[in-house]
Write an enzyme that holds these catalytic residues in place. Structure first.
Site, PDB file in Angstrom:
ATOM      1  N   CYS A 105       0.842  -1.185   0.000  1.00  0.00           N
ATOM      2  CA  CYS A 105       0.000   0.000   0.000  1.00  0.00           C
ATOM      3  C   CYS A 105       0.877   1.235   0.000  1.00  0.00           C
ATOM      4  O   CYS A 105       1.870   1.286   0.728  1.00  0.00           O
ATOM      5  CB  CYS A 105      -0.886  -0.026   1.247  1.00  0.00           C
ATOM      6  SG  CYS A 105      -1.963   1.400   1.398  1.00  0.00           S
ATOM      7  N   HIS A 147      -9.023  -3.817  -2.365  1.00  0.00           N
ATOM      8  CA  HIS A 147      -8.031  -3.107  -1.558  1.00  0.00           C
ATOM      9  C   HIS A 147      -8.385  -1.615  -1.491  1.00  0.00           C
ATOM     10  O   HIS A 147      -8.390  -1.018  -0.415  1.00  0.00           O
ATOM     11  CB  HIS A 147      -6.636  -3.309  -2.168  1.00  0.00           C
ATOM     12  CG  HIS A 147      -5.549  -2.592  -1.444  1.00  0.00           C
ATOM     13  ND1 HIS A 147      -4.611  -3.238  -0.663  1.00  0.00           N
ATOM     14  CD2 HIS A 147      -5.231  -1.268  -1.376  1.00  0.00           C
ATOM     15  CE1 HIS A 147      -3.781  -2.337  -0.153  1.00  0.00           C
ATOM     16  NE2 HIS A 147      -4.132  -1.135  -0.578  1.00  0.00           N
ATOM     17  N   GLU A 148      -8.683  -1.016  -2.650  1.00  0.00           N
ATOM     18  CA  GLU A 148      -9.017   0.416  -2.680  1.00  0.00           C
ATOM     19  C   GLU A 148     -10.363   0.681  -2.016  1.00  0.00           C
ATOM     20  O   GLU A 148     -10.534   1.687  -1.323  1.00  0.00           O
ATOM     21  CB  GLU A 148      -9.010   0.950  -4.118  1.00  0.00           C
ATOM     22  CG  GLU A 148      -7.677   0.856  -4.826  1.00  0.00           C
ATOM     23  CD  GLU A 148      -6.486   1.396  -4.024  1.00  0.00           C
ATOM     24  OE1 GLU A 148      -6.655   2.384  -3.279  1.00  0.00           O
ATOM     25  OE2 GLU A 148      -5.395   0.814  -4.131  1.00  0.00           O
ATOM     26  N   HIS A 151     -10.161   1.128   1.610  1.00  0.00           N
ATOM     27  CA  HIS A 151      -9.732   2.475   2.022  1.00  0.00           C
ATOM     28  C   HIS A 151     -10.920   3.407   2.241  1.00  0.00           C
ATOM     29  O   HIS A 151     -10.907   4.198   3.176  1.00  0.00           O
ATOM     30  CB  HIS A 151      -8.813   3.106   0.966  1.00  0.00           C
ATOM     31  CG  HIS A 151      -7.374   2.722   1.110  1.00  0.00           C
ATOM     32  ND1 HIS A 151      -6.623   3.034   2.229  1.00  0.00           N
ATOM     33  CD2 HIS A 151      -6.537   2.083   0.264  1.00  0.00           C
ATOM     34  CE1 HIS A 151      -5.384   2.577   2.063  1.00  0.00           C
ATOM     35  NE2 HIS A 151      -5.308   1.994   0.878  1.00  0.00           N
TER      36      HIS A 151
END
Length: 196
Positions: A105, A147-148, A151
């Site tokens: 990341c 993954h994004e 966030h």
């Protein structure tokens, strides 16, 4: 404009993000700056909280995977043109047997760990023109999106590690938040003695 990427430990990475509308100020510029920032840091995805904006926006460019020999020819073809903006995204379904992939990341430089995620997702999102989409993604593209997406939900990939792994990287994470890390892109460290 290249923006500083917010490092591990900054509260913005844990904030609940807000949905945005067409009239979000300077959205085109925000998106353009995010792509520029991501490319400068050689990333494949970047979420708005990583550039200090607690909004439901992230970008993905999977094209660096087009030469990845671990992918099928079909998947290489798919990633070779995969570049998207996701606004107000919601993952509505995840399916399949979890698989491990070594993730990193931009907000947590020099830390890479195997993370287990499901291979298939269905999501609803709006593009940069606020057209609504409902799409299925699988494989490496689904992984980058998950993954994004995490966030914008205030989740980091390190949250998904085992308690033992978390203990092993604890001091590394503390050093990152203090700016004690070698990087070649602009970052903002929450616990640095002085800003770089």
């Amino acid at each position: 404009m290249i923006l500083p990427i917010v490092a591990y430990g900054d509260p913005v990475l844990r904030k609940e993000t807000e949905a945005i509308t067409k009239d979000y100020p300077n959205l085109d510029t925000v998106i353009e700056n995010m792509f520029e920032t991501m490319y400068e840091a050689r990333g494949i995805g970047l979420a708005a909280p990583q550039v200090n904006l607690p909004i439901r926006l992230f970008i993905v460019d999977a094209t660096p995977f087009e030469d990845d020999e671990d992918l099928s020819e079909e998947e290489q073809q798919f990633v070779s043109t995969f570049k998207k903006v996701f606004i107000n995204a919601r993952i509505i379904e995840e399916s399949g047997d979890e698989w491990a992939f070594n993730e990193g990341c931009l907000s947590i430089p020099d830390v890479r760990e195997d993370v287990f995620r499901k291979p298939n997702i269905v999501m609803e999102y709006e593009d940069e023109n606020f057209n609504k989409h409902k799409e299925s993604f699988s494989g490496i593209v689904a992984r980058i999106i998950q993954h994004e997406y995490d966030h914008i939900e205030g989740i980091l990939f390190t949250d998904k590690l085992s308690p033992l792994k978390k203990r092993l990287i604890k001091s590394k994470l503390a050093n990152i938040s203090k700016g004690k890390v070698g990087i070649d892109y602009k970052m903002k460290f929450p616990n640095a003695k002085k800003k770089r």
